[in-house]
Write a protein that holds these residues in place. Structure first.
Motif, PDB file in Angstrom:
ATOM      1  N   TYR A 102      -8.131 -12.016 -30.306  1.00  0.00           N
ATOM      2  CA  TYR A 102      -8.847 -12.953 -29.440  1.00  0.00           C
ATOM      3  C   TYR A 102     -10.204 -13.298 -30.027  1.00  0.00           C
ATOM      4  N   HIS A 103     -10.506 -14.583 -30.051  1.00  0.00           N
ATOM      5  CA  HIS A 103     -11.807 -15.075 -30.501  1.00  0.00           C
ATOM      6  C   HIS A 103     -12.604 -15.459 -29.260  1.00  0.00           C
ATOM      7  N   LYS A 104     -13.651 -14.693 -28.954  1.00  0.00           N
ATOM      8  CA  LYS A 104     -14.415 -14.904 -27.714  1.00  0.00           C
ATOM      9  C   LYS A 104     -15.063 -16.278 -27.646  1.00  0.00           C
ATOM     10  N   GLU A 105     -15.714 -16.678 -28.710  1.00  0.00           N
ATOM     11  CA  GLU A 105     -16.449 -17.947 -28.700  1.00  0.00           C
ATOM     12  C   GLU A 105     -15.520 -19.143 -28.488  1.00  0.00           C
TER      13      GLU A 105
ATOM     14  N   GLU B 289     -12.402 -18.892 -27.354  1.00  0.00           N
ATOM     15  CA  GLU B 289     -11.396 -18.527 -26.353  1.00  0.00           C
ATOM     16  C   GLU B 289      -9.990 -18.755 -26.903  1.00  0.00           C
TER      17      GLU B 289
ATOM     18  N   HIS C 223      -6.503 -17.190 -28.463  1.00  0.00           N
ATOM     19  CA  HIS C 223      -5.594 -16.066 -28.671  1.00  0.00           C
ATOM     20  C   HIS C 223      -4.708 -16.383 -29.864  1.00  0.00           C
TER      21      HIS C 223
ATOM     22  N   THR D  80     -14.161 -12.120 -36.880  1.00  0.00           N
ATOM     23  CA  THR D  80     -14.510 -12.999 -35.765  1.00  0.00           C
ATOM     24  C   THR D  80     -13.526 -12.879 -34.602  1.00  0.00           C
ATOM     25  N   TYR D  81     -12.457 -12.118 -34.766  1.00  0.00           N
ATOM     26  CA  TYR D  81     -11.451 -11.927 -33.719  1.00  0.00           C
ATOM     27  C   TYR D  81     -11.419 -10.466 -33.297  1.00  0.00           C
ATOM     28  N   ASP D  82     -11.259 -10.226 -32.016  1.00  0.00           N
ATOM     29  CA  ASP D  82     -11.067  -8.868 -31.503  1.00  0.00           C
ATOM     30  C   ASP D  82      -9.583  -8.571 -31.465  1.00  0.00           C
TER      31      ASP D  82
ATOM     32  N   TYR E 183      -6.437  -7.002 -29.912  1.00  0.00           N
ATOM     33  CA  TYR E 183      -6.000  -6.548 -28.589  1.00  0.00           C
ATOM     34  C   TYR E 183      -4.863  -5.544 -28.660  1.00  0.00           C
TER      35      TYR E 183
END
Length: 151
Positions: free
Chosen positions: A22-25, A27, A29, A42-44, A46
């Motif tokens: 997931y990339h927060k900035e 949004e 997936h 740059t991605y979390d 999951y």
């Protein structure tokens, strides 16, 4: 019963893990198999979202990956009857809404961009799509999975 058991065994042996990031900035997936396809800084991560297949297994359908350059977002969809009916639309999806003005935009919560093609072969559905040139890139088949409501 024996054939079903063999199909299940084969399906379990061929299954691969689908990882979600997931990339927060943005949004965004992203679903990926195996090695990272995005900049993980740059991605979390999951974790494993579900199991799927690299190749077609009896009963599965192709899942296509798309990337919307304007929205900076990936999305995924099964091939559906609207694609064949609307070959010039870069993205089109069979959607469970009646064909009335702006139904597609209202269904997806968008303020602009979607066309109600109204040529779905399924009762109570509309082909919702993007007209003409688009920022949506069809990246191709990502993996194969079982559809929830297969006919």
């Amino acid at each position: 019963a024996r054939r079903l058991a063999e199909t299940r065994r084969l399906s379990e042996e061929l299954a691969v893990r689908v990882h979600m990031l997931y990339h927060k900035e943005d949004e965004d997936h992203v679903l990926q198999l195996g090695e990272s396809e995005v900049d993980e800084s740059t991605y979390d991560y999951y974790g494993v979202a579900f199991l799927a297949y690299n190749t077609e297994v009896p009963g599965t359908k192709a899942v296509y990956e798309y990337y919307d350059h304007m929205m900076k977002s990936h999305f995924y969809s099964f091939e559906d009857p609207c694609r064949a009916a609307n070959p010039n639309s870069p993205y089109v999806q069979n959607t469970p809404v009646e064909c009335v003005a702006h139904a597609c935009n209202e269904f997806f919560g968008w303020e602009l961009g979607l066309v109600d093609y109204c040529n779905s072969p399924d009762a109570g559905y509309t082909c919702c799509g993007v007209a003409g040139a688009s920022e949506v890139e069809v990246k191709g088949i990502k993996f194969y999975a079982f559809a929830e409501n297969q006919s």
